[in-house]
Design a protein around this motif. Structure first.
Motif, PDB file in Angstrom:
ATOM      1  N   VAL A 180     -12.577  -5.751 -11.033  1.00 55.15           N
ATOM      2  CA  VAL A 180     -11.119  -5.695 -10.920  1.00 55.15           C
ATOM      3  C   VAL A 180     -10.777  -4.485 -10.057  1.00 55.15           C
ATOM      4  O   VAL A 180     -11.428  -3.446 -10.129  1.00 55.15           O
ATOM      5  CB  VAL A 180     -10.439  -5.603 -12.300  1.00 55.15           C
ATOM      6  CG1 VAL A 180     -10.699  -6.852 -13.108  1.00 55.15           C
ATOM      7  CG2 VAL A 180     -10.907  -4.369 -13.066  1.00 55.15           C
ATOM      8  N   GLY A 181      -9.760  -4.639  -9.245  1.00 53.37           N
ATOM      9  CA  GLY A 181      -9.377  -3.539  -8.378  1.00 53.37           C
ATOM     10  C   GLY A 181      -8.264  -3.957  -7.439  1.00 53.37           C
ATOM     11  O   GLY A 181      -7.897  -5.134  -7.350  1.00 53.37           O
ATOM     12  N   GLY A 182      -7.726  -2.963  -6.720  1.00 49.76           N
ATOM     13  CA  GLY A 182      -6.642  -3.198  -5.783  1.00 49.76           C
ATOM     14  C   GLY A 182      -7.113  -3.156  -4.350  1.00 49.76           C
ATOM     15  O   GLY A 182      -7.726  -4.095  -3.852  1.00 49.76           O
ATOM     16  N   THR A 183      -6.855  -2.037  -3.683  1.00 49.42           N
ATOM     17  CA  THR A 183      -7.299  -1.853  -2.302  1.00 49.42           C
ATOM     18  C   THR A 183      -8.431  -0.832  -2.287  1.00 49.42           C
ATOM     19  O   THR A 183      -8.456   0.102  -3.083  1.00 49.42           O
ATOM     20  CB  THR A 183      -6.148  -1.379  -1.411  1.00 49.42           C
ATOM     21  OG1 THR A 183      -5.570  -0.183  -1.965  1.00 49.42           O
ATOM     22  CG2 THR A 183      -5.067  -2.451  -1.319  1.00 49.42           C
ATOM     23  N   LEU A 184      -9.360  -1.005  -1.344  1.00 44.64           N
ATOM     24  CA  LEU A 184     -10.599  -0.231  -1.347  1.00 44.64           C
ATOM     25  C   LEU A 184     -10.851   0.406   0.013  1.00 44.64           C
ATOM     26  O   LEU A 184     -10.464  -0.146   1.053  1.00 44.64           O
ATOM     27  CB  LEU A 184     -11.789  -1.136  -1.706  1.00 44.64           C
ATOM     28  CG  LEU A 184     -11.638  -2.019  -2.949  1.00 44.64           C
ATOM     29  CD1 LEU A 184     -12.775  -3.032  -3.014  1.00 44.64           C
ATOM     30  CD2 LEU A 184     -11.601  -1.162  -4.189  1.00 44.64           C
ATOM     31  N   GLY A 185     -11.521   1.556  -0.017  1.00 44.89           N
ATOM     32  CA  GLY A 185     -11.982   2.199   1.207  1.00 44.89           C
ATOM     33  C   GLY A 185     -10.875   2.839   2.010  1.00 44.89           C
ATOM     34  O   GLY A 185      -9.686   2.778   1.668  1.00 44.89           O
ATOM     35  N   GLY A 186     -11.283   3.424   3.144  1.00 37.20           N
ATOM     36  CA  GLY A 186     -10.328   4.100   4.003  1.00 37.20           C
ATOM     37  C   GLY A 186      -9.332   3.159   4.636  1.00 37.20           C
ATOM     38  O   GLY A 186      -8.188   3.540   4.929  1.00 37.20           O
ATOM     39  N   THR A 187      -9.727   1.906   4.832  1.00 36.07           N
ATOM     40  CA  THR A 187      -8.817   0.914   5.413  1.00 36.07           C
ATOM     41  C   THR A 187      -7.942   0.233   4.369  1.00 36.07           C
ATOM     42  O   THR A 187      -7.120  -0.621   4.716  1.00 36.07           O
ATOM     43  CB  THR A 187      -9.618  -0.156   6.162  1.00 36.07           C
ATOM     44  OG1 THR A 187     -10.508  -0.809   5.244  1.00 36.07           O
ATOM     45  CG2 THR A 187     -10.441   0.461   7.282  1.00 36.07           C
ATOM     46  N   GLN A 188      -8.151   0.581   3.103  1.00 31.87           N
ATOM     47  CA  GLN A 188      -7.394  -0.016   1.995  1.00 31.87           C
ATOM     48  C   GLN A 188      -7.499  -1.542   2.017  1.00 31.87           C
ATOM     49  O   GLN A 188      -6.518  -2.274   1.901  1.00 31.87           O
ATOM     50  CB  GLN A 188      -5.936   0.425   2.037  1.00 31.87           C
ATOM     51  CG  GLN A 188      -5.758   1.933   1.882  1.00 31.87           C
ATOM     52  CD  GLN A 188      -4.314   2.356   1.778  1.00 31.87           C
ATOM     53  OE1 GLN A 188      -3.495   1.658   1.207  1.00 31.87           O
ATOM     54  NE2 GLN A 188      -3.985   3.503   2.337  1.00 31.87           N
ATOM     55  N   ARG A 189      -8.728  -1.998   2.120  1.00 28.15           N
ATOM     56  CA  ARG A 189      -9.003  -3.439   2.132  1.00 28.15           C
ATOM     57  C   ARG A 189      -8.711  -4.027   0.764  1.00 28.15           C
ATOM     58  O   ARG A 189      -9.185  -3.535  -0.250  1.00 28.15           O
ATOM     59  CB  ARG A 189     -10.477  -3.652   2.516  1.00 28.15           C
ATOM     60  CG  ARG A 189     -10.970  -5.082   2.382  1.00 28.15           C
ATOM     61  CD  ARG A 189     -12.398  -5.181   2.888  1.00 28.15           C
ATOM     62  NE  ARG A 189     -13.249  -4.156   2.278  1.00 28.15           N
ATOM     63  CZ  ARG A 189     -13.878  -4.311   1.116  1.00 28.15           C
ATOM     64  NH1 ARG A 189     -13.744  -5.429   0.432  1.00 28.15           N
ATOM     65  NH2 ARG A 189     -14.647  -3.352   0.648  1.00 28.15           N
ATOM     66  N   PRO A 190      -7.956  -5.114   0.693  1.00 25.01           N
ATOM     67  CA  PRO A 190      -7.636  -5.706  -0.608  1.00 25.01           C
ATOM     68  C   PRO A 190      -8.844  -6.390  -1.227  1.00 25.01           C
ATOM     69  O   PRO A 190      -9.622  -7.049  -0.536  1.00 25.01           O
ATOM     70  CB  PRO A 190      -6.530  -6.721  -0.292  1.00 25.01           C
ATOM     71  CG  PRO A 190      -6.748  -7.068   1.136  1.00 25.01           C
ATOM     72  CD  PRO A 190      -7.271  -5.815   1.793  1.00 25.01           C
ATOM     73  N   SER A 191      -9.004  -6.241  -2.515  1.00 24.11           N
ATOM     74  CA  SER A 191     -10.124  -6.844  -3.227  1.00 24.11           C
ATOM     75  C   SER A 191      -9.896  -8.351  -3.402  1.00 24.11           C
ATOM     76  O   SER A 191      -8.760  -8.833  -3.356  1.00 24.11           O
ATOM     77  CB  SER A 191     -10.276  -6.201  -4.605  1.00 24.11           C
ATOM     78  OG  SER A 191      -9.165  -6.552  -5.429  1.00 24.11           O
ATOM     79  N   PRO A 192     -10.974  -9.122  -3.614  1.00 21.85           N
ATOM     80  CA  PRO A 192     -10.797 -10.543  -3.948  1.00 21.85           C
ATOM     81  C   PRO A 192      -9.902 -10.746  -5.167  1.00 21.85           C
ATOM     82  O   PRO A 192      -9.120 -11.698  -5.218  1.00 21.85           O
ATOM     83  CB  PRO A 192     -12.231 -11.014  -4.201  1.00 21.85           C
ATOM     84  CG  PRO A 192     -13.084 -10.113  -3.372  1.00 21.85           C
ATOM     85  CD  PRO A 192     -12.401  -8.775  -3.437  1.00 21.85           C
ATOM     86  N   PHE A 193     -10.016  -9.864  -6.144  1.00 22.40           N
ATOM     87  CA  PHE A 193      -9.170  -9.946  -7.344  1.00 22.40           C
ATOM     88  C   PHE A 193      -7.699  -9.883  -6.963  1.00 22.40           C
ATOM     89  O   PHE A 193      -6.883 -10.697  -7.431  1.00 22.40           O
ATOM     90  CB  PHE A 193      -9.535  -8.798  -8.289  1.00 22.40           C
ATOM     91  CG  PHE A 193      -8.766  -8.784  -9.583  1.00 22.40           C
ATOM     92  CD1 PHE A 193      -9.218  -9.500 -10.680  1.00 22.40           C
ATOM     93  CD2 PHE A 193      -7.599  -8.046  -9.712  1.00 22.40           C
ATOM     94  CE1 PHE A 193      -8.518  -9.486 -11.885  1.00 22.40           C
ATOM     95  CE2 PHE A 193      -6.888  -8.024 -10.902  1.00 22.40           C
ATOM     96  CZ  PHE A 193      -7.351  -8.749 -11.992  1.00 22.40           C
ATOM     97  N   LEU A 194      -7.329  -8.946  -6.084  1.00 20.87           N
ATOM     98  CA  LEU A 194      -5.931  -8.786  -5.703  1.00 20.87           C
ATOM     99  C   LEU A 194      -5.468  -9.950  -4.832  1.00 20.87           C
ATOM    100  O   LEU A 194      -4.331 -10.421  -4.967  1.00 20.87           O
ATOM    101  CB  LEU A 194      -5.752  -7.461  -4.961  1.00 20.87           C
ATOM    102  CG  LEU A 194      -4.312  -7.009  -4.707  1.00 20.87           C
ATOM    103  CD1 LEU A 194      -3.586  -6.791  -6.019  1.00 20.87           C
ATOM    104  CD2 LEU A 194      -4.284  -5.737  -3.867  1.00 20.87           C
ATOM    105  N   CYS A 195      -6.346 -10.439  -3.950  1.00 15.60           N
ATOM    106  CA  CYS A 195      -5.984 -11.580  -3.106  1.00 15.60           C
ATOM    107  C   CYS A 195      -5.687 -12.816  -3.946  1.00 15.60           C
ATOM    108  O   CYS A 195      -4.730 -13.555  -3.681  1.00 15.60           O
ATOM    109  CB  CYS A 195      -7.114 -11.881  -2.120  1.00 15.60           C
ATOM    110  SG  CYS A 195      -7.337 -10.635  -0.831  1.00 15.60           S
TER     111      CYS A 195
END
Length: 251
Positions: free
Chosen positions: A70-85
């Motif tokens: 579970v998570g939101g956005t990740l990394g320096g680019t704030q990539r959205p997680s599959p969970f958030l998508c």
């Protein structure tokens, strides 16, 4: 295909922003997530490749195959997680109560992230009374979850994730609408008082302590405290021994 996905998502955002029906809690599904987060979701590789033309049944397969935290956005680019998508896709689909109940009912390790996703979606779209009623039973679900954010990966549990949904203001890069406290809904008669699963254990401990306190002290035949009588007997015996020793030493 990616162009079709973007057009589909943009249509959802445009239509829901104007004339489409609201979520059960009165919020507009198209504006529940912040614009910057929505834009990242729509432009993300996962959303373009895995969320095209999904229906409610496809959501189950996508969660099982692609969601491992579970998570939101990740990394320096704030990539959205599959969970958030997939949470965003649920906002598009607006599944019925029966479908959500089915998501929640799935058990076992295989479907634990599906339950977490359904809980997250319910928190975003349902009235407070329904959120408490639907989510609180899962405060007893101790299945492990992985959680990712900008600080890294950590271990959590479904019950902790649900507790965060009920008590925190922001989760998975999403601001949660402010719910009234449970006590207020109880005072208004909208919810029954919640009894903790541990309450029966506490009640049993209190009963045992009360029984111990209520037990009378043991008394002898003369109505005297048995411990006190035994102590007096021992003291007299010690005195008799001392007298015998003094008589022997004097002779």
């Amino acid at each position: 295909m990616s162009g079709s996905v973007q057009v589909d998502a943009r249509r959802f955002l445009d239509e829901r922003g104007s004339s489409a029906s609201l979520a059960p809690n009165g919020l507009n599904p198209a504006t529940i997530m912040e614009k910057a987060v929505k834009d990242r979701i729509v432009d993300s590789y996962f959303y373009k490749e895995q969320c095209f033309a999904l229906n409610e049944a496809d959501i189950v397969d996508r969660v099982v195959d692609h969601v491992s935290f579970v998570g939101g956005t990740l990394g320096g680019t704030q990539r959205p997680s599959p969970f958030l998508c997939l949470a965003f896709k649920l906002l598009e689909l607006a599944p019925s109560e029966a479908i959500l109940d089915m998501y929640l009912a799935y058990g076992g390790e295989k479907f634990k992230y599906l339950r977490a996703l359904a809980c997250f979606y319910l928190r975003l779209t349902r009235p407070a009374k329904d959120v408490y009623a639907k989510l609180e039973p899962y405060l007893e679900d101790r299945r492990k979850l992985r959680r990712k954010n900008r600080q890294g990966t950590s271990l959590t549990y479904i019950d902790e994730f649900v507790d965060d949904l009920l008590t925190k203001d922001r989760i998975c890069a999403t601001s949660l609408w402010k719910m009234p406290k449970r006590e207020i809904l109880e005072d208004l008669g909208q919810l029954e008082e919640r009894i903790s699963p541990l309450q029966h254990m506490l009640d049993e401990e209190d009963e045992q302590e009360n029984e111990n306190d209520a037990q009378p002290e043991e008394v002898n035949g003369n109505g005297e405290d048995a411990d006190r009588s035994e102590g007096e007997v021992e003291a007299r015996e010690d005195m008799d021994v001392d007298d015998d020793e003094r008589r022997r030493s004097s002779t």
